[in-house]
Write an enzyme that holds these catalytic residues in place. Structure first.
Site, PDB file in Angstrom:
ATOM      1  N   LYS A 126      70.036  31.853  15.589  1.00 38.36           N
ATOM      2  CA  LYS A 126      68.995  32.489  14.766  1.00 38.36           C
ATOM      3  C   LYS A 126      69.697  33.421  13.793  1.00 38.36           C
ATOM      4  O   LYS A 126      70.784  33.909  14.076  1.00 38.36           O
ATOM      5  CB  LYS A 126      68.047  33.309  15.661  1.00 38.36           C
ATOM      6  CG  LYS A 126      66.684  33.506  15.071  1.00 38.36           C
ATOM      7  CD  LYS A 126      65.808  32.307  15.359  1.00 38.36           C
ATOM      8  CE  LYS A 126      64.466  32.405  14.683  1.00 38.36           C
ATOM      9  NZ  LYS A 126      63.580  31.325  15.129  1.00 38.36           N
ATOM     10  N   ASP A 166      61.689  30.762   9.316  1.00 36.97           N
ATOM     11  CA  ASP A 166      60.995  31.527  10.362  1.00 36.97           C
ATOM     12  C   ASP A 166      60.143  32.541   9.590  1.00 36.97           C
ATOM     13  O   ASP A 166      59.829  32.287   8.412  1.00 36.97           O
ATOM     14  CB  ASP A 166      62.013  32.203  11.306  1.00 36.97           C
ATOM     15  CG  ASP A 166      61.352  32.743  12.583  1.00 36.97           C
ATOM     16  OD1 ASP A 166      61.053  31.948  13.481  1.00 36.97           O
ATOM     17  OD2 ASP A 166      61.123  33.965  12.673  1.00 36.97           O
TER      18      ASP A 166
HETATM   19  P1  NDP Z   1      55.248  33.314   8.412  1.00 36.28           P
HETATM   20  O1  NDP Z   1      56.124  34.290   7.730  1.00 36.28           O
HETATM   21  O2  NDP Z   1      54.828  32.095   7.726  1.00 36.28           O
HETATM   22  O3  NDP Z   1      53.922  34.045   8.941  1.00 36.28           O
HETATM   23  C1  NDP Z   1      54.007  35.145   9.787  1.00 36.28           C
HETATM   24  C2  NDP Z   1      52.607  35.653  10.045  1.00 36.28           C
HETATM   25  O4  NDP Z   1      52.648  36.623  11.083  1.00 36.28           O
HETATM   26  C3  NDP Z   1      51.996  36.345   8.839  1.00 36.28           C
HETATM   27  O5  NDP Z   1      50.609  36.229   8.886  1.00 36.28           O
HETATM   28  C4  NDP Z   1      52.440  37.785   9.068  1.00 36.28           C
HETATM   29  O6  NDP Z   1      51.622  38.748   8.419  1.00 36.28           O
HETATM   30  C5  NDP Z   1      52.302  37.909  10.564  1.00 36.28           C
HETATM   31  N1  NDP Z   1      53.237  38.909  11.063  1.00 36.28           N
HETATM   32  C6  NDP Z   1      54.580  38.906  10.910  1.00 36.28           C
HETATM   33  N2  NDP Z   1      55.129  39.992  11.471  1.00 36.28           N
HETATM   34  C7  NDP Z   1      54.104  40.693  11.973  1.00 36.28           C
HETATM   35  C8  NDP Z   1      54.022  41.903  12.674  1.00 36.28           C
HETATM   36  N3  NDP Z   1      55.126  42.621  12.960  1.00 36.28           N
HETATM   37  N4  NDP Z   1      52.790  42.319  13.072  1.00 36.28           N
HETATM   38  C9  NDP Z   1      51.680  41.599  12.779  1.00 36.28           C
HETATM   39  N5  NDP Z   1      51.700  40.436  12.108  1.00 36.28           N
HETATM   40  C10 NDP Z   1      52.888  39.988  11.718  1.00 36.28           C
HETATM   41  O7  NDP Z   1      56.020  32.952   9.776  1.00 36.28           O
HETATM   42  P2  NDP Z   1      55.778  31.722  10.766  1.00 36.28           P
HETATM   43  O8  NDP Z   1      54.357  31.334  10.793  1.00 36.28           O
HETATM   44  O9  NDP Z   1      56.811  30.720  10.476  1.00 36.28           O
HETATM   45  O10 NDP Z   1      56.173  32.388  12.170  1.00 36.28           O
HETATM   46  C11 NDP Z   1      55.211  32.942  13.047  1.00 36.28           C
HETATM   47  C12 NDP Z   1      55.794  32.984  14.464  1.00 36.28           C
HETATM   48  O11 NDP Z   1      56.083  31.640  14.880  1.00 36.28           O
HETATM   49  C13 NDP Z   1      57.102  33.749  14.622  1.00 36.28           C
HETATM   50  O12 NDP Z   1      57.124  34.329  15.897  1.00 36.28           O
HETATM   51  C14 NDP Z   1      58.155  32.650  14.536  1.00 36.28           C
HETATM   52  O13 NDP Z   1      59.358  33.038  15.171  1.00 36.28           O
HETATM   53  C15 NDP Z   1      57.449  31.551  15.304  1.00 36.28           C
HETATM   54  N6  NDP Z   1      57.922  30.192  15.072  1.00 36.28           N
HETATM   55  C16 NDP Z   1      57.999  29.651  13.814  1.00 36.28           C
HETATM   56  C17 NDP Z   1      58.409  28.358  13.635  1.00 36.28           C
HETATM   57  C18 NDP Z   1      58.429  27.706  12.302  1.00 36.28           C
HETATM   58  O14 NDP Z   1      58.695  26.503  12.240  1.00 36.28           O
HETATM   59  N7  NDP Z   1      58.129  28.401  11.206  1.00 36.28           N
HETATM   60  C19 NDP Z   1      58.847  27.527  14.780  1.00 36.28           C
HETATM   61  C20 NDP Z   1      58.637  28.146  16.067  1.00 36.28           C
HETATM   62  C21 NDP Z   1      58.220  29.428  16.179  1.00 36.28           C
HETATM   63  P3  NDP Z   1      52.138  39.426   7.049  1.00 36.28           P
HETATM   64  O15 NDP Z   1      52.011  38.365   6.007  1.00 36.28           O
HETATM   65  O16 NDP Z   1      51.223  40.578   6.856  1.00 36.28           O
HETATM   66  O17 NDP Z   1      53.557  39.846   7.281  1.00 36.28           O
HETATM   67  O1  2IT Z   2      61.638  29.489  16.252  1.00 38.30           O
HETATM   68  C1  2IT Z   2      61.840  28.334  15.823  1.00 38.30           C
HETATM   69  O2  2IT Z   2      61.898  27.369  16.592  1.00 38.30           O
HETATM   70  C2  2IT Z   2      61.978  28.144  14.375  1.00 38.30           C
HETATM   71  N1  2IT Z   2      61.837  29.104  13.627  1.00 38.30           N
HETATM   72  C3  2IT Z   2      62.315  26.794  13.831  1.00 38.30           C
HETATM   73  C4  2IT Z   2      63.781  26.520  13.920  1.00 38.30           C
HETATM   74  C5  2IT Z   2      64.252  25.267  13.230  1.00 38.30           C
HETATM   75  O3  2IT Z   2      65.484  25.119  13.193  1.00 38.30           O
HETATM   76  O4  2IT Z   2      63.461  24.474  12.754  1.00 38.30           O
END
Ligand code: NDP
Ligand code: 2IT
Length: 446
Positions: A126, A166
């Site tokens: 990461k 992420d």
């Molecule tokens: P994005 O940046 O697309 O969206 C994040 C969302 O979460 C936004 O709505 C954001 O609000 C909110 N958020 C972020 N930080 C905080 C916080 N500290 N408190 C409250 N709300 C918060 O990220 P993703 O959707 O990609 O990621 C969301 C989660 O999923 C994370 O935990 C990530 O690690 C996990 N994840 C993502 C993957 C991927 O493929 N993208 C794969 C597996 C897991 P705001 O816009 O106001 O910051």
């Molecule tokens: O938390 C996760 O699994 C991710 N942010 C996606 C990682 C990836 O390499 O697609």
């Protein structure tokens, strides 16, 4: 004498005193693999636990850039290459002001076992930066990404380490990062995943984490002869994972009544429709607006600085960030008869909340299983890049679904084998651990 597991947890605390998130996940994983450690002396003999909690490599670097007014800024960049026993390091990049070594070590440690569960040849990593993308212009984002890559490029490669998105890193950032890598290396290669489909990205990668999370929830529901149809669902977040979770839930006939961002929660008692979701996607992905704006367009309530967890529901999909469900939130969910919690985000439920869900035996999908669909399709993007081929959306979605079903089956069977029937936390941790630990032993003391 302390047990081997307790000794290693204590050692982790001594060696990483200011890393609460990392220690939280080390403790959770190590405590739940107790039956395997007790039954197999080979792990103790190879001192696998002390080795597995130590990242193979941690890179921290300066990222200087200039804003649109010419002010010179400096952020901190990181890449934690945690474990390469099963394949090249793989995992996302997070750009958020809260990013620090503790958070990235927790994410990379989790990623190692998540990637093992996918069945694909992927190690765990990461990275990211404490850079805050909010309020920045496209050009500022581009300059930051270029400066970040100017150091990161020497540590990554399509067979070495393959970053992805992420929080705060989506298609736009991956584009700028890829462009800079290609320019420095003079090499068009699958060094990042989450690329646009026109230049090497996989169809369905944007959808994969959210869709995969819902496929996993479907599998959990099947074990109690239920489906998602007409279920009341609450979702947190409004980014990549949340949007596609909501999209799939709607498609399967569920009624989604909340989404949120870091400023608050919207509650639409009529349900977020496909059309309303399209509007949210445009708001978030193009205008980079606030979820609050939804109430100006559609009839809904807005709760400033509040999370969705006190709103009655059947199923909850935390899809924003770590530790967003505390013990108090968990009690609220249970009081309101929620019977399924599926972790779309990484570690969204704190340790006490997880403990309570397991005690009450509700359906609980742990992150490293439930949200593995994103990295699984990243693995498929790597395969397509290596083969110089492109699979159709239908093919990728089919493979994604098969992987999520297989992960669920594996976690259930492993839990049962180790006397923890129905406990998918134990199942996921044990299955992921065994795969990584066995590979480490087979590869010698490296
Ligand atoms: P994005 O940046 O697309 O969206 C994040 C969302 O979460 C936004 O709505 C954001 O609000 C909110 N958020 C972020 N930080 C905080 C916080 N500290 N408190 C409250 N709300 C918060 O990220 P993703 O959707 O990609 O990621 C969301 C989660 O999923 C994370 O935990 C990530 O690690 C996990 N994840 C993502 C993957 C991927 O493929 N993208 C794969 C597996 C897991 P705001 O816009 O106001 O910051
Ligand atoms: O938390 C996760 O699994 C991710 N942010 C996606 C990682 C990836 O390499 O697609």
């Amino acid at each position: 004498m302390l047990s081997y597991i307790k000794q290693i947890i204590q050692l982790a605390k001594q060696k990483n005193p200011h890393q609460p998130e990392f220690l939280q996940t080390v403790k959770e994983i190590l405590e739940s693999i107790k039956p395997v450690i007790n039954q197999n002396s080979k792990y103790f003999k190879a001192n696998i636990l002390e080795r597995i909690i130590e990242p193979e490599r941690q890179i921290i670097f300066r990222v200087p850039w200039s804003d649109d007014k010419g002010n010179i800024k400096v952020n901190r960049g990181f890449r934690v290459q945690f474990n390469s026993a099963l394949g090249p390091y793989k995992g996302g990049l997070r750009f958020h002001p809260s990013v620090n070594l503790s958070i990235l070590k927790f994410l990379a440690f989790e990623q190692t076992f998540k990637n093992a569960l996918t069945g694909l040849p992927l190690g765990g990593a990461k990275g990211g930066s404490d850079f805050d993308p909010k309020g920045k212009s496209d050009l500022e984002i581009m300059r930051f990404c270029q400066s970040f890559m100017l150091e990161l490029f020497r540590h990554i490669g399509s067979d070495t380490d393959v970053p992805a998105g992420d929080i705060g890193v989506g298609g736009r950032e991956i584009g700028y990062l890829f462009g800079q890598y290609k320019r420095i290396q003079n090499n068009f290669t699958g060094v990042l995943t989450g690329k646009a489909v026109n230049w090497g990205g996989s169809l369905m990668r944007p959808e994969a984490t959210g869709y995969g999370s819902v496929y996993f929830a479907q599998e959990m529901l099947k074990t109690i002869n239920k489906s998602l149809e007409q279920k009341i669902c609450i979702v947190s977040g409004s980014g990549n994972v949340a949007q596609h979770t909501v999209e799939k839930l709607i498609e399967l006939g569920a009624k989604v009544i909340t989404m949120s961002d870091s400023h608050g929660t919207i509650f639409d008692k009529h349900g977020i429709s496909k059309e309303k979701l399209l509007w949210i996607k445009e708001l978030k992905n193009i205008h980079r607006g606030r979820i609050k704006d939804y109430t100006e367009k559609f009839k809904a309530e807005y709760f400033e600085n509040k999370k969705p967890w006190n709103i009655p529901c059947d199923c909850a999909f935390p899809s924003a960030t770590q530790n967003e469900i505390s013990i108090k939130d968990a009690k609220n969910l249970l009081k309101n008869k929620c019977y399924l919690v599926n972790e779309g985000a990484n570690m969204p439920c704190d340790s006490e909340a997880v403990k309570l869900f397991l005690e009450k035996k509700i359906l609980f999908g742990p992150a490293k299983a439930a949200n593995a669909g994103g990295v699984a399709v990243s693995g498929m993007e790597m395969s397509q890049n290596s083969m110089r081929l492109k699979w159709t959306a239908k093919e990728v979605d089919k493979k994604l679904k098969e992987i999520m079903i297989a992960i669920h089956k594996n976690c259930l069977a492993t839990a049962e084998q180790y006397n923890a029937k129905g406990n998918l936390v134990a199942g996921a941790n044990i299955a992921g651990f065994k795969k990584v630990a066995d590979a480490m032993i087979e590869q010698g003391i490296v």
